[in-house]
Motif scaffolding. Structure first.
Motif, mmCIF file in Angstrom:
data_model
loop_
_atom_site.group_PDB
_atom_site.id
_atom_site.type_symbol
_atom_site.label_atom_id
_atom_site.label_comp_id
_atom_site.label_asym_id
_atom_site.label_seq_id
_atom_site.Cartn_x
_atom_site.Cartn_y
_atom_site.Cartn_z
ATOM 1 N N ASP A 198 -10.244 -1.503 -43.491
ATOM 2 C CA ASP A 198 -10.697 -2.564 -44.599
ATOM 3 C C ASP A 198 -11.473 -2.094 -45.268
ATOM 4 O O ASP A 198 -12.720 -2.005 -44.530
ATOM 5 C CB ASP A 198 -10.375 -3.847 -44.323
ATOM 6 C CG ASP A 198 -10.352 -4.810 -45.568
ATOM 7 O OD1 ASP A 198 -9.744 -4.348 -46.614
ATOM 8 O OD2 ASP A 198 -10.566 -6.020 -45.489
ATOM 9 N N THR A 217 -7.211 -1.171 -49.630
ATOM 10 C CA THR A 217 -8.069 -1.297 -50.608
ATOM 11 C C THR A 217 -7.288 -2.317 -51.533
ATOM 12 O O THR A 217 -6.240 -2.796 -51.533
ATOM 13 C CB THR A 217 -8.460 -0.269 -51.575
ATOM 14 O OG1 THR A 217 -7.297 0.121 -52.387
ATOM 15 C CG2 THR A 217 -8.903 0.838 -50.943
ATOM 16 N N ALA A 218 -8.132 -3.322 -52.449
ATOM 17 C CA ALA A 218 -7.558 -4.046 -53.100
ATOM 18 C C ALA A 218 -6.768 -3.365 -54.446
ATOM 19 O O ALA A 218 -7.054 -2.614 -54.851
ATOM 20 C CB ALA A 218 -8.758 -5.149 -53.909
ATOM 21 N N ARG A 219 -5.702 -3.968 -54.603
ATOM 22 C CA ARG A 219 -4.717 -3.517 -55.699
ATOM 23 C C ARG A 219 -5.630 -3.211 -57.158
ATOM 24 O O ARG A 219 -6.377 -4.127 -57.518
ATOM 25 C CB ARG A 219 -3.574 -4.172 -55.879
ATOM 26 C CG ARG A 219 -2.605 -3.596 -56.950
ATOM 27 C CD ARG A 219 -1.310 -4.135 -57.169
ATOM 28 N NE ARG A 219 -0.576 -4.242 -55.902
ATOM 29 C CZ ARG A 219 0.119 -3.487 -55.348
ATOM 30 N NH1 ARG A 219 0.122 -2.236 -56.248
ATOM 31 N NH2 ARG A 219 0.919 -3.487 -54.219
ATOM 32 N N ASP A 279 -8.287 -1.613 -57.915
ATOM 33 C CA ASP A 279 -9.655 -1.100 -57.646
ATOM 34 C C ASP A 279 -9.826 0.210 -57.512
ATOM 35 O O ASP A 279 -10.125 0.721 -56.190
ATOM 36 C CB ASP A 279 -10.331 -1.970 -56.460
ATOM 37 C CG ASP A 279 -11.847 -1.841 -56.537
ATOM 38 O OD1 ASP A 279 -12.346 -1.125 -57.207
ATOM 39 O OD2 ASP A 279 -12.521 -2.851 -55.440
ATOM 40 N N GLU A 280 -9.519 1.029 -58.520
ATOM 41 C CA GLU A 280 -9.461 2.459 -58.426
ATOM 42 C C GLU A 280 -10.694 3.066 -58.095
ATOM 43 O O GLU A 280 -10.799 4.099 -57.277
ATOM 44 C CB GLU A 280 -8.787 2.994 -59.797
ATOM 45 C CG GLU A 280 -8.727 4.629 -59.865
ATOM 46 C CD GLU A 280 -8.279 5.038 -60.852
ATOM 47 O OE1 GLU A 280 -8.036 6.274 -61.204
ATOM 48 O OE2 GLU A 280 -7.881 4.338 -62.021
ATOM 49 N N ARG A 331 -11.206 3.038 -54.279
ATOM 50 C CA ARG A 331 -10.088 3.889 -53.756
ATOM 51 C C ARG A 331 -10.720 5.374 -53.988
ATOM 52 O O ARG A 331 -10.517 6.112 -52.889
ATOM 53 C CB ARG A 331 -8.832 3.895 -54.591
ATOM 54 C CG ARG A 331 -8.324 2.571 -54.287
ATOM 55 C CD ARG A 331 -6.752 2.666 -54.183
ATOM 56 N NE ARG A 331 -6.221 3.079 -55.678
ATOM 57 C CZ ARG A 331 -6.068 2.266 -56.542
ATOM 58 N NH1 ARG A 331 -6.346 1.017 -56.329
ATOM 59 N NH2 ARG A 331 -5.725 2.927 -57.760
ATOM 60 N N TYR A 337 -5.205 6.305 -48.371
ATOM 61 C CA TYR A 337 -5.580 4.521 -48.616
ATOM 62 C C TYR A 337 -4.066 3.863 -49.036
ATOM 63 O O TYR A 337 -3.185 4.608 -49.317
ATOM 64 C CB TYR A 337 -6.182 4.407 -49.910
ATOM 65 C CG TYR A 337 -5.806 4.777 -51.159
ATOM 66 C CD1 TYR A 337 -5.153 4.031 -51.905
ATOM 67 C CD2 TYR A 337 -6.002 6.245 -51.623
ATOM 68 C CE1 TYR A 337 -4.572 4.254 -53.204
ATOM 69 C CE2 TYR A 337 -5.602 6.261 -52.871
ATOM 70 C CZ TYR A 337 -4.605 5.713 -53.604
ATOM 71 O OH TYR A 337 -4.525 5.870 -54.842
ATOM 72 N N THR A 373 -2.713 0.177 -50.857
ATOM 73 C CA THR A 373 -3.542 -1.049 -51.674
ATOM 74 C C THR A 373 -2.671 -2.243 -51.227
ATOM 75 O O THR A 373 -1.618 -2.407 -50.691
ATOM 76 C CB THR A 373 -3.321 -0.579 -53.123
ATOM 77 O OG1 THR A 373 -1.671 -0.495 -53.400
ATOM 78 C CG2 THR A 373 -3.941 0.205 -53.707
ATOM 79 N N LYS A 374 -3.507 -3.448 -51.063
ATOM 80 C CA LYS A 374 -3.041 -4.758 -50.623
ATOM 81 C C LYS A 374 -2.505 -5.424 -51.944
ATOM 82 O O LYS A 374 -3.435 -5.250 -53.268
ATOM 83 C CB LYS A 374 -4.536 -5.344 -50.228
ATOM 84 C CG LYS A 374 -4.770 -4.888 -48.911
ATOM 85 C CD LYS A 374 -5.783 -6.065 -48.360
ATOM 86 C CE LYS A 374 -6.399 -5.522 -46.804
ATOM 87 N NZ LYS A 374 -7.335 -6.514 -46.319
ATOM 88 N N PHE A 401 0.381 -5.039 -49.375
ATOM 89 C CA PHE A 401 1.147 -3.719 -49.190
ATOM 90 C C PHE A 401 2.438 -4.053 -48.041
ATOM 91 O O PHE A 401 2.255 -5.066 -47.443
ATOM 92 C CB PHE A 401 0.383 -2.590 -48.238
ATOM 93 C CG PHE A 401 -0.346 -3.181 -47.160
ATOM 94 C CD1 PHE A 401 0.095 -2.971 -45.711
ATOM 95 C CD2 PHE A 401 -1.689 -3.709 -47.066
ATOM 96 C CE1 PHE A 401 -0.494 -3.420 -44.501
ATOM 97 C CE2 PHE A 401 -2.465 -4.121 -46.043
ATOM 98 C CZ PHE A 401 -1.544 -4.057 -44.689
ATOM 99 N N ASP A 410 0.006 7.787 -55.570
ATOM 100 C CA ASP A 410 -0.836 8.112 -56.479
ATOM 101 C C ASP A 410 -1.501 9.228 -56.736
ATOM 102 O O ASP A 410 -2.125 9.787 -55.740
ATOM 103 C CB ASP A 410 -2.099 6.928 -56.250
ATOM 104 C CG ASP A 410 -3.124 6.932 -57.570
ATOM 105 O OD1 ASP A 410 -3.139 7.707 -58.342
ATOM 106 O OD2 ASP A 410 -3.791 5.870 -57.569
#
Length: 243
Positions: A61, A88-90, A92-93, A96, A107, A109-110, A112, A198
């Motif tokens: 995390d 990672t938080a959704r 938050d590019e 990442r 990675y 994203t949460k 998930f 992605d």
């Protein structure tokens, strides 16, 4: 934190997350998939556990108390090669991309899907185990670059390159197909083993690889951008020496 003993056929996974609910759900799915799982709730505990017994893969995390996930990833990578999948938080590019740049292999994203995470873990593990192929493969050469897929060593002018798992696979894929143009979608399927994801993952890895093999990464000559398509590997040309 307690250690979970699964069948272990898939390898040992270290799950690092300070949310006990997330850690337990991830652990449960990974154990049912055949992995042996150990948990850590913070970065320092993760580094201690990894130092005592090197895991086959780390699910990490980014948002951890004290030592954050990026620093944990840096220290893990500096101690030796180990595949890392970051949570990672959704949206938050930036984080990442930074995670990929410090050496994470993938990675998620949460929030998930735990099943998707298991698929990503299995994919990265398959790539990692390619370090000992059944049949030896010849050394690939392009100018001052040399890649040995059998020993998974890459050198430039005789100096070994510090490549992550994905960077090595990407460079090998390029060098096995000189002159061919590849879309990012094709690279994601062929190198990452994903049919979805992605595409910035590919872009970041190409940028990091260029920084390690190009004389001038801002004006790359080896990994060239093919506008509207993707990338092409153009090996440095050398004059033929008469027999």
């Amino acid at each position: 934190m307690r250690e979970h003993s699964g069948p272990g056929a898939g390898g040992r996974i270290l799950v690092v997350d300070d949310d006990p609910t997330v850690a337990e759900v991830v652990t449960g799915y990974l154990e049912r998939a055949g992995f042996s799982v150990e948990q850590a709730a913070d970065g320092l505990d993760a580094l201690r556990r990894a130092g005592e017994r090197r895991p086959d893969l780390v699910v990490l995390d980014l948002m951890l108390p004290g030592l954050d996930g990026l620093e944990v990833c840096r220290r893990l990578r500096s101690a030796g090669p180990v595949p890392v999948i970051m949570l990672t938080a959704r949206g938050d590019e930036e984080q990442r991309i930074t995670g990929l740049e410090v050496g994470a292999d993938d990675y998620v994203t949460k929030p998930f899907s735990p099943r998707e995470l298991v698929l990503r873990v299995a994919s990265v593990m398959r790539r990692s185990r390619a370090s000992a192929p059944a049949a030896p493969r010849g050394v690939l050469r392009a100018g001052d670059l040399a890649v040995d897929p059998t020993t998974r060593r890459a050198t430039r002018s005789g100096t070994e390159l510090a490549l992550t798992l994905r960077e090595f696979d990407l460079l090998t894929y390029f060098m096995e197909r000189p002159g061919a143009a590849h879309s990012r979608e094709d690279l994601m399927r062929r190198v990452w083993g994903w049919d979805f994801g992605d595409l910035s993952t590919v872009t970041v890895h190409v940028r990091r690889l260029r920084a390690k093999i190009e004389d001038d990464p801002a004006r790359p000559s080896l990994i060239q951008t093919v506008w509207g398509v993707g990338y092409r590997f153009e090996p440095e040309r050398t004059e033929d020496i008469p027999a």
